[in-house]
Scaffold this active site. Structure first.
Site, PDB file in Angstrom:
ATOM      1  N   ARG A 140      20.199 -23.896  66.704  1.00  0.00           N
ATOM      2  CA  ARG A 140      19.991 -25.245  67.277  1.00  0.00           C
ATOM      3  C   ARG A 140      20.501 -26.356  66.359  1.00  0.00           C
ATOM      4  O   ARG A 140      19.895 -27.417  66.251  1.00  0.00           O
ATOM      5  CB  ARG A 140      18.493 -25.493  67.582  1.00  0.00           C
ATOM      6  N   SER A 141      21.638 -26.098  65.697  1.00  0.00           N
ATOM      7  CA  SER A 141      22.199 -27.123  64.814  1.00  0.00           C
ATOM      8  C   SER A 141      23.179 -28.013  65.569  1.00  0.00           C
ATOM      9  O   SER A 141      23.775 -28.918  65.000  1.00  0.00           O
ATOM     10  CB  SER A 141      22.915 -26.463  63.633  1.00  0.00           C
ATOM     11  N   LYS A 150      25.893 -26.765  67.201  1.00  0.00           N
ATOM     12  CA  LYS A 150      27.264 -26.263  67.039  1.00  0.00           C
ATOM     13  C   LYS A 150      27.975 -26.081  68.372  1.00  0.00           C
ATOM     14  O   LYS A 150      29.169 -26.373  68.467  1.00  0.00           O
ATOM     15  CB  LYS A 150      27.301 -24.977  66.211  1.00  0.00           C
ATOM     16  N   ALA A 168      31.248 -16.277  77.120  1.00  0.00           N
ATOM     17  CA  ALA A 168      29.841 -16.052  76.793  1.00  0.00           C
ATOM     18  C   ALA A 168      29.638 -14.598  76.379  1.00  0.00           C
ATOM     19  O   ALA A 168      30.132 -13.683  77.030  1.00  0.00           O
ATOM     20  CB  ALA A 168      28.975 -16.378  78.007  1.00  0.00           C
ATOM     21  N   GLY A 198      26.399 -13.343  75.417  1.00  0.00           N
ATOM     22  CA  GLY A 198      25.000 -12.921  75.576  1.00  0.00           C
ATOM     23  C   GLY A 198      24.828 -11.934  76.721  1.00  0.00           C
ATOM     24  O   GLY A 198      25.484 -12.051  77.749  1.00  0.00           O
ATOM     25  N   HIS A 202      22.063 -22.592  78.436  1.00  0.00           N
ATOM     26  CA  HIS A 202      23.452 -22.895  78.088  1.00  0.00           C
ATOM     27  C   HIS A 202      24.257 -23.273  79.333  1.00  0.00           C
ATOM     28  O   HIS A 202      25.088 -24.178  79.300  1.00  0.00           O
ATOM     29  CB  HIS A 202      24.110 -21.683  77.385  1.00  0.00           C
ATOM     30  N   ARG A 203      23.985 -22.562  80.454  1.00  0.00           N
ATOM     31  CA  ARG A 203      24.700 -22.868  81.723  1.00  0.00           C
ATOM     32  C   ARG A 203      24.367 -24.270  82.196  1.00  0.00           C
ATOM     33  O   ARG A 203      25.251 -25.019  82.618  1.00  0.00           O
ATOM     34  CB  ARG A 203      24.288 -21.860  82.803  1.00  0.00           C
ATOM     35  N   GLU A 263      32.176 -13.915  81.200  1.00  0.00           N
ATOM     36  CA  GLU A 263      31.108 -13.174  80.522  1.00  0.00           C
ATOM     37  C   GLU A 263      31.761 -11.999  79.817  1.00  0.00           C
ATOM     38  O   GLU A 263      32.342 -11.121  80.467  1.00  0.00           O
ATOM     39  CB  GLU A 263      30.089 -12.641  81.543  1.00  0.00           C
ATOM     40  N   ASP A 284      31.480 -18.033  72.158  1.00  0.00           N
ATOM     41  CA  ASP A 284      30.125 -18.310  71.687  1.00  0.00           C
ATOM     42  C   ASP A 284      29.255 -17.061  71.904  1.00  0.00           C
ATOM     43  O   ASP A 284      28.875 -16.798  73.039  1.00  0.00           O
ATOM     44  CB  ASP A 284      29.597 -19.515  72.483  1.00  0.00           C
TER      45      ASP A 284
END
Lengths: 130, 193
Positions: free
Chosen positions: B14-15, B17, B37, B39, B53-54, B68, B89
């Site tokens: 949670r910086s 980025k 993506a 994940g 994120h979406r 994905e 990411d």
């Protein structure tokens, strides 16, 4: 004294090794030792203090005393200390890890205070902090 | 055609980025914006994270294509169009996915001799090929190496490999940023624009 700091596996030793490639170096990898040797009179690199403190000490005062006995005996203009930043993660569940994290943090603060130069290594790149 | 730029962005949890990476790409990429993506929706927390994120991307003024791709990035190459801006990411998730590839057969990748090393070389190779087509490839990763040595051998191997990949990516990248509390610190190039 010149201190290098950075996270684990960021290429700190490699960076220092390359920088000192032409010199004769007493490289003290403290993590493998049960006590620190006497520093020689020439170029000295001290690394692996986190593992050394973790396996040989339980008390902060004696830990810092031990490390600074070595540091003060070395030639300050030719001493390099490599430290790993272990203070940015989640508070460890195990008390000894918490002790280690605090002790290394205070060790680093004192090293930075006394060092003429402090360099941070980030994945092989260097930035001068002091 | 000019090679697209490779950008490495790393930061803590949670910086900011991803937001920084999205903004950078919007300012610099020529063609479509493509989000890669990594994940896998394996549990409720992951499904929530993906949904978050979406939503963040949907709320942005510009439009994004999403691919994905939890592992094996070479498969992305045929989907890329000339001039695309790619945002990958992130590398930490990619590495975890690749490490445990084949676990259903009882022997995950990180326990097979040379398997992970091969995957890392394939990753770097795929990224390099992407920059031949895309106008920019932004690779996001996490800062997770600033804590006491991990206790288990799996996590130690993971940390060591992640550090190695980050060093290789920084060395390949045209630009490298470290995010700290929403503020980007540029490490590469050190000077100039």
């Amino acid at each position: 004294m010149h201190v290098y700091i950075g996270g684990a596996h960021n290429g700190k030793r490699e960076y220092v090794r390359t920088a000192l490639a032409d010199e004769k170096v007493q490289w003290v990898e403290a993590g493998d030792l049960s006590r620190l040797p006497k520093p020689e009179s020439g170029r000295v690199v001290l690394a692996g203090l986190e593992a050394y403190l973790s396996s040989n000490h339980r008390d902060e005062e004696s830990a810092l005393k031990d490390v600074f006995r070595f540091i003060e005996a070395a030639d300050q203009d030719r001493l390099v200390v490599i430290v790993t930043d272990i203070g940015r993660g989640i508070v460890p569940a195990d008390p000894h890890s918490r002790w280690l994290r605090d002790t290394c943090g205070r060790l680093n603060q004192r090293l930075f205070r006394e060092a003429g130069r402090v360099t941070r290594i980030w994945y092989g790149l260097a930035k001068e902090l002091k | 055609m000019v090679r697209g730029r490779l950008v490495f962005i790393s930061g803590g949890v949670r910086s900011g980025k991803t937001a920084f990476a999205e903004n950078w790409l919007c300012a610099h990429a020529a063609g479509r914006r493509v989000y890669v993506a990594t994940g896998r929706p394996i549990d409720r927390e992951m499904r929530e994270r993906i949904r978050h994120h979406r939503q963040d991307r949907a709320a942005r003024p510009e439009s994004w294509e999403t691919i994905e791709r939890p592992a094996d990035f070479s498969g992305i190459l045929p989907m890329i169009r000339e001039g695309d801006g790619l945002l990958i990411d992130c590398i930490t998730t990619w590495l975890a996915n690749e490490m445990y590839e084949g676990i259903e057969s009882g022997l995950p990748c990180h326990r097979r001799q040379g398997c992970l090393e091969e995957k890392v070389e394939a990753l770097l190779c795929a990224l390099s090929e992407m920059t031949g087509k895309a106008s920019a490839v932004v690779v996001v990763s996490n800062e997770v190496l600033d804590e006491p040595l991990p206790a288990t051998a799996d996590i130690r191997a993971y940390s060591e490999m992640l550090g190695h990949i980050h060093q290789r990516l920084v060395s390949m990248a045209d630009l490298a940023y470290e995010m700290d509390a929403g503020i980007p610190l540029r490490w590469k190039p050190e000077n100039g624009k």
